[in-house]
Write a protein that holds these residues in place. Sequence first.
Motif, PDB file in Angstrom:
ATOM      1  N   LEU A  48       0.830  -1.208   0.000  1.00 26.97           N
ATOM      2  CA  LEU A  48       0.000   0.000   0.000  1.00 26.97           C
ATOM      3  C   LEU A  48       0.864   1.258   0.000  1.00 26.97           C
ATOM      4  N   ASP A  49       1.912   1.244   0.786  1.00 28.87           N
ATOM      5  CA  ASP A  49       2.816   2.394   0.824  1.00 28.87           C
ATOM      6  C   ASP A  49       3.447   2.637  -0.545  1.00 28.87           C
ATOM      7  N   LEU A  50       3.874   1.567  -1.201  1.00 28.22           N
ATOM      8  CA  LEU A  50       4.471   1.712  -2.534  1.00 28.22           C
ATOM      9  C   LEU A  50       3.444   2.237  -3.538  1.00 28.22           C
ATOM     10  N   ALA A  51       2.203   1.758  -3.429  1.00 34.89           N
ATOM     11  CA  ALA A  51       1.150   2.252  -4.320  1.00 34.89           C
ATOM     12  C   ALA A  51       0.874   3.740  -4.067  1.00 34.89           C
ATOM     13  N   LEU A  52       0.953   4.147  -2.822  1.00 36.78           N
ATOM     14  CA  LEU A  52       0.762   5.558  -2.477  1.00 36.78           C
ATOM     15  C   LEU A  52       1.898   6.407  -3.038  1.00 36.78           C
ATOM     16  N   LEU A  53       3.103   5.855  -3.049  1.00 33.82           N
ATOM     17  CA  LEU A  53       4.264   6.597  -3.532  1.00 33.82           C
ATOM     18  C   LEU A  53       4.387   6.623  -5.055  1.00 33.82           C
ATOM     19  N   ALA A  54       3.821   5.643  -5.737  1.00 29.92           N
ATOM     20  CA  ALA A  54       4.003   5.495  -7.186  1.00 29.92           C
ATOM     21  C   ALA A  54       3.674   6.764  -7.981  1.00 29.92           C
ATOM     22  N   PRO A  55       2.594   7.486  -7.698  1.00 30.09           N
ATOM     23  CA  PRO A  55       2.330   8.711  -8.474  1.00 30.09           C
ATOM     24  C   PRO A  55       3.432   9.762  -8.331  1.00 30.09           C
ATOM     25  N   GLY A  56       4.206   9.686  -7.271  1.00 31.54           N
ATOM     26  CA  GLY A  56       5.289  10.639  -7.085  1.00 31.54           C
ATOM     27  C   GLY A  56       6.454  10.425  -8.025  1.00 31.54           C
ATOM     28  N   LEU A  57       6.465   9.327  -8.775  1.00 30.18           N
ATOM     29  CA  LEU A  57       7.541   9.053  -9.721  1.00 30.18           C
ATOM     30  C   LEU A  57       7.313   9.716 -11.077  1.00 30.18           C
ATOM     31  N   ARG A  67      12.011   8.216  -4.843  1.00 29.10           N
ATOM     32  CA  ARG A  67      12.864   7.050  -5.115  1.00 29.10           C
ATOM     33  C   ARG A  67      13.615   6.621  -3.854  1.00 29.10           C
ATOM     34  N   LEU A  68      14.141   7.587  -3.112  1.00 28.19           N
ATOM     35  CA  LEU A  68      14.871   7.281  -1.890  1.00 28.19           C
ATOM     36  C   LEU A  68      13.962   6.605  -0.864  1.00 28.19           C
ATOM     37  N   VAL A  69      12.754   7.139  -0.687  1.00 28.58           N
ATOM     38  CA  VAL A  69      11.814   6.552   0.272  1.00 28.58           C
ATOM     39  C   VAL A  69      11.405   5.145  -0.172  1.00 28.58           C
ATOM     40  N   MET A  70      11.212   4.955  -1.475  1.00 29.52           N
ATOM     41  CA  MET A  70      10.857   3.625  -1.976  1.00 29.52           C
ATOM     42  C   MET A  70      12.002   2.631  -1.742  1.00 29.52           C
ATOM     43  N   ALA A  71      13.232   3.074  -1.921  1.00 28.11           N
ATOM     44  CA  ALA A  71      14.379   2.191  -1.669  1.00 28.11           C
ATOM     45  C   ALA A  71      14.445   1.820  -0.189  1.00 28.11           C
ATOM     46  N   LEU A  72      14.234   2.793   0.677  1.00 26.32           N
ATOM     47  CA  LEU A  72      14.219   2.504   2.115  1.00 26.32           C
ATOM     48  C   LEU A  72      13.091   1.545   2.467  1.00 26.32           C
ATOM     49  N   LEU A  73      11.946   1.741   1.856  1.00 23.18           N
ATOM     50  CA  LEU A  73      10.791   0.878   2.098  1.00 23.18           C
ATOM     51  C   LEU A  73      11.066  -0.551   1.631  1.00 23.18           C
ATOM     52  N   LEU A  74      11.724  -0.688   0.505  1.00 22.12           N
ATOM     53  CA  LEU A  74      12.078  -2.028   0.028  1.00 22.12           C
ATOM     54  C   LEU A  74      13.100  -2.686   0.952  1.00 22.12           C
ATOM     55  N   GLY A  75      14.028  -1.897   1.491  1.00 26.23           N
ATOM     56  CA  GLY A  75      14.981  -2.428   2.469  1.00 26.23           C
ATOM     57  C   GLY A  75      14.276  -2.908   3.728  1.00 26.23           C
ATOM     58  N   CYS A  76      13.309  -2.123   4.211  1.00 23.71           N
ATOM     59  CA  CYS A  76      12.517  -2.551   5.376  1.00 23.71           C
ATOM     60  C   CYS A  76      11.734  -3.816   5.070  1.00 23.71           C
ATOM     61  N   THR A  77      11.221  -3.911   3.853  1.00 22.81           N
ATOM     62  CA  THR A  77      10.469  -5.100   3.453  1.00 22.81           C
ATOM     63  C   THR A  77      11.365  -6.335   3.481  1.00 22.81           C
ATOM     64  N   LEU A  78      12.585  -6.201   3.014  1.00 15.44           N
ATOM     65  CA  LEU A  78      13.523  -7.323   3.049  1.00 15.44           C
ATOM     66  C   LEU A  78      13.816  -7.725   4.496  1.00 15.44           C
ATOM     67  N   LEU A  79      14.051  -6.749   5.360  1.00 12.96           N
ATOM     68  CA  LEU A  79      14.299  -7.031   6.769  1.00 12.96           C
ATOM     69  C   LEU A  79      13.089  -7.727   7.398  1.00 12.96           C
ATOM     70  N   GLU A  80      11.893  -7.254   7.071  1.00 13.54           N
ATOM     71  CA  GLU A  80      10.670  -7.872   7.605  1.00 13.54           C
ATOM     72  C   GLU A  80      10.491  -9.285   7.075  1.00 13.54           C
ATOM     73  N   ALA A  81      10.852  -9.531   5.826  1.00 18.98           N
ATOM     74  CA  ALA A  81      10.741 -10.884   5.260  1.00 18.98           C
ATOM     75  C   ALA A  81      11.675 -11.846   5.991  1.00 18.98           C
ATOM     76  N   LEU A  82      12.903 -11.408   6.236  1.00 19.05           N
ATOM     77  CA  LEU A  82      13.848 -12.262   6.962  1.00 19.05           C
ATOM     78  C   LEU A  82      13.384 -12.499   8.397  1.00 19.05           C
ATOM     79  N   THR A  83      12.839 -11.463   9.018  1.00 18.26           N
ATOM     80  CA  THR A  83      12.331 -11.597  10.387  1.00 18.26           C
ATOM     81  C   THR A  83      11.133 -12.546  10.420  1.00 18.26           C
ATOM     82  N   ALA A  84      10.223 -12.405   9.464  1.00 19.66           N
ATOM     83  CA  ALA A  84       9.044 -13.277   9.419  1.00 19.66           C
ATOM     84  C   ALA A  84       9.459 -14.735   9.244  1.00 19.66           C
ATOM     85  N   ARG A  85      10.451 -14.966   8.419  1.00 20.77           N
ATOM     86  CA  ARG A  85      10.926 -16.338   8.212  1.00 20.77           C
ATOM     87  C   ARG A  85      11.507 -16.903   9.505  1.00 20.77           C
TER      88      ARG A  85
END
Length: 175
Positions: A85-94, A105-123
């Motif tokens: 949802l956050d990425l969809a909210l940010l997409a028009p800003g591109l 772009r910077l916020v999206m990169a940070l968000l993707l980094g958080c997503t990776l961290l959350e994926a590893l934590t969830a696993r």
Amino acid sequence: MNSLQSLATSSLAPSDRLARGLGYFALGIGLLQLLAPRRITRPLGLEGRETLVRACGAGKMLNGIGALSDNPTPAIRTRFAGNALDLALLAPGLSTDNPKRDNVRLVMALLLGCTLLEALTARSLSERHVRPRDMHVADYGQRSGFPRPAEAMRGAAGDFRTPADMRAEIGVGPA
């Protein structure tokens, strides 16, 4: 006791501590989104989307609370939906007409980094908090909680008399 000693004596696994940290992070970001959405939309060139930012903030707050629970696995897993949802909210800003698209772009990169961290934590949490499928689960379906079968207990209290100090006179007013 200092913070290093408390970490050393904590009964939480590293994945649980990381989930707790992600929960506090989600609470902080969610609170910012709820209370000051313009501080988020203005630097991204997304003015006019404050209501959507507040809605995402409410979701993050709920998710943060869930991540602080005894089993944070479901909350950490649902972060993927929140990040989408956050990425969809940010997409028009591109769009090319947004002069602040580099910030997006910077916020999206940070968000993707958080997503990776959350994926590893969830696993890691899933491995820790999920009961093995081959583990025997006791069946208590035939138990009633009574010490003997109902037939054996019938009439057992037939000779019971209420003690005098526990009797109430029905129909008699206060003395």
